[in-house]
Design a protein around this motif. Sequence first.
Motif, PDB file in Angstrom:
ATOM      1  N   SER A 222       0.878  -1.085   0.271  1.00  0.00           N
ATOM      2  CA  SER A 222      -0.006  -0.315   0.466  1.00  0.00           C
ATOM      3  C   SER A 222       1.002   1.155  -0.165  1.00  0.00           C
ATOM      4  O   SER A 222       0.616   2.159  -0.752  1.00  0.00           O
ATOM      5  CB  SER A 222      -1.107  -0.096   1.103  1.00  0.00           C
ATOM      6  N   GLY A 223       2.059   1.339   1.019  1.00  0.00           N
ATOM      7  CA  GLY A 223       3.107   2.307   0.486  1.00  0.00           C
ATOM      8  C   GLY A 223       3.335   2.685   1.789  1.00  0.00           C
ATOM      9  O   GLY A 223       3.911   3.651   2.197  1.00  0.00           O
ATOM     10  N   SER A 224       2.031   2.277   2.733  1.00  0.00           N
ATOM     11  CA  SER A 224       2.394   2.645   4.282  1.00  0.00           C
ATOM     12  C   SER A 224       3.610   2.062   5.334  1.00  0.00           C
ATOM     13  O   SER A 224       3.563   0.815   4.713  1.00  0.00           O
ATOM     14  CB  SER A 224       0.916   2.676   5.281  1.00  0.00           C
ATOM     15  N   GLY A 225       3.809   2.693   6.286  1.00  0.00           N
ATOM     16  CA  GLY A 225       4.543   1.696   6.900  1.00  0.00           C
ATOM     17  C   GLY A 225       5.241   2.423   8.633  1.00  0.00           C
ATOM     18  O   GLY A 225       5.106   4.145   8.719  1.00  0.00           O
ATOM     19  N   THR A 226       5.525   2.114   9.435  1.00  0.00           N
ATOM     20  CA  THR A 226       6.170   1.900  10.468  1.00  0.00           C
ATOM     21  C   THR A 226       7.693   2.271  10.754  1.00  0.00           C
ATOM     22  O   THR A 226       7.999   0.806  10.261  1.00  0.00           O
ATOM     23  CB  THR A 226       5.611   1.673  10.890  1.00  0.00           C
ATOM     24  N   VAL A 227       8.333   3.096  10.592  1.00  0.00           N
ATOM     25  CA  VAL A 227       9.893   2.639  11.453  1.00  0.00           C
ATOM     26  C   VAL A 227       9.990   1.613  12.617  1.00  0.00           C
ATOM     27  O   VAL A 227       9.309   2.078  13.894  1.00  0.00           O
ATOM     28  CB  VAL A 227      10.775   3.769  11.944  1.00  0.00           C
ATOM     29  N   TYR A 228       9.990   1.060  12.547  1.00  0.00           N
ATOM     30  CA  TYR A 228      10.492  -0.353  13.702  1.00  0.00           C
ATOM     31  C   TYR A 228      11.720  -0.457  14.892  1.00  0.00           C
ATOM     32  O   TYR A 228      11.369   0.002  15.394  1.00  0.00           O
ATOM     33  CB  TYR A 228      10.233  -2.084  13.068  1.00  0.00           C
ATOM     34  N   SER A 229      13.007  -0.086  13.609  1.00  0.00           N
ATOM     35  CA  SER A 229      14.003   0.605  14.412  1.00  0.00           C
ATOM     36  C   SER A 229      14.714   0.916  13.753  1.00  0.00           C
ATOM     37  O   SER A 229      14.497   0.888  11.833  1.00  0.00           O
ATOM     38  CB  SER A 229      14.744  -0.848  14.216  1.00  0.00           C
ATOM     39  N   TYR A 230      16.215   1.306  13.372  1.00  0.00           N
ATOM     40  CA  TYR A 230      16.774   2.065  12.899  1.00  0.00           C
ATOM     41  C   TYR A 230      17.916   2.069  13.700  1.00  0.00           C
ATOM     42  O   TYR A 230      18.488   2.026  14.700  1.00  0.00           O
ATOM     43  CB  TYR A 230      15.979   3.752  12.426  1.00  0.00           C
ATOM     44  N   VAL A 231      18.888   2.794  13.080  1.00  0.00           N
ATOM     45  CA  VAL A 231      20.630   2.772  12.979  1.00  0.00           C
ATOM     46  C   VAL A 231      21.406   4.424  11.975  1.00  0.00           C
ATOM     47  O   VAL A 231      20.341   4.326  10.934  1.00  0.00           O
ATOM     48  CB  VAL A 231      21.645   1.890  12.457  1.00  0.00           C
ATOM     49  N   VAL A 232      21.767   4.986  12.490  1.00  0.00           N
ATOM     50  CA  VAL A 232      22.435   5.762  12.176  1.00  0.00           C
ATOM     51  C   VAL A 232      24.334   5.596  11.486  1.00  0.00           C
ATOM     52  O   VAL A 232      24.935   5.463  12.786  1.00  0.00           O
ATOM     53  CB  VAL A 232      22.400   6.749  12.985  1.00  0.00           C
ATOM     54  N   MET A 233      24.003   5.989  10.595  1.00  0.00           N
ATOM     55  CA  MET A 233      25.014   4.922  10.067  1.00  0.00           C
ATOM     56  C   MET A 233      26.605   6.645  10.078  1.00  0.00           C
ATOM     57  O   MET A 233      26.216   7.199   9.049  1.00  0.00           O
ATOM     58  CB  MET A 233      25.794   4.650   8.389  1.00  0.00           C
ATOM     59  N   HIS A 234      27.383   6.035  10.750  1.00  0.00           N
ATOM     60  CA  HIS A 234      28.573   6.781  10.625  1.00  0.00           C
ATOM     61  C   HIS A 234      29.900   6.668   9.778  1.00  0.00           C
ATOM     62  O   HIS A 234      30.501   7.342   9.402  1.00  0.00           O
ATOM     63  CB  HIS A 234      28.731   7.992  11.800  1.00  0.00           C
ATOM     64  N   HIS A 235      30.288   5.582   9.918  1.00  0.00           N
ATOM     65  CA  HIS A 235      31.550   4.735   9.738  1.00  0.00           C
ATOM     66  C   HIS A 235      31.012   2.946   9.276  1.00  0.00           C
ATOM     67  O   HIS A 235      30.404   2.568   9.588  1.00  0.00           O
ATOM     68  CB  HIS A 235      32.455   4.924  10.755  1.00  0.00           C
TER      69      HIS A 235
END
Length: 298
Positions: A222-235
């Motif tokens: 459908s195109g909808s979603g929810t952020v379940y988890s995430y990381v921020v890439m630095h290196h």
Amino acid sequence: MTDAEPAAGFYERIKAYEGQSAAVGGEGRDPVNSPMIRHWCEAMGHLLPVDGSAPPTMLQVWTMAGLSGHGDRSGPYDELLGALDAAGFDAVVATDCEQEYVRPLRPGDRIVFDAVIESVSPRKTTKLGIGHFITTRMDLRSGGEQVGTHRFRILKYAPAPRKAPGKRPRPVVNRDNAGFWNGVSRHELLIQRCTGCGTPRFPWLPGCNSCGGQAWDTVKASGSGTVYSYVVMHHPPFPAFEPPYAVALVELPEGVRMIANVTGVPYDKVRIGMPVELEFAVVDDELTLPVFRVREGV
């Protein structure tokens, strides 16, 4: 050594390690136990076995040494890796593993294992660089009987010179996932669905994780979603990417999760539970990627 022909006799020297022990009488740090089985099944999305046994693919788990290691690090295997390091093959990547199962492991089983250096390949040229494949075979026992075999293969290599920055890496497209990428090129996010039991799956696979069925059709997300988890890439920095940036595991209402970039807010504003909407980022004439933009007003 790796920029020209290798030193005379180098391969013969490292090949001599074939058949030598990588571990003798190693012991698993913990017995097979129900909490570890439960954690592993939850992480992998598998149902707990009804008989309480460990899933067969947990075989290697019971041999892992943890951050403290198994102790002595001066055996033939470490000598082999040291020789490769000294020759310029100082990068390493795990390439694949093979497992054979003799009997199920049950809580209370204590694992003892021996490992041998099974093979050292001639020098190979790969996309990563020039190097040697090293295969170890681990034989696992419990109560004096064989319970399984685990083969693990690594590539020790000298990294190839980096290509000029700017071009985004291409996804690996094969017969199992070509339909997904064809859908993306039409700006459609297609999810596989088993026609036997109805279970959705992502990423695309040749068979169903739930019932083993190989017949499937697709559902358009459908195109909808929810952020379940995430990381921020630095290196580490990588050509065509400019860290820091956010990469999220997005939960879709169709019953699957997928990894994608999050756009629409700064990387440090991404949060678990954020509602997002699918969009397609045209990277260049050859590549389009599904990404998720944070909904306006969030």
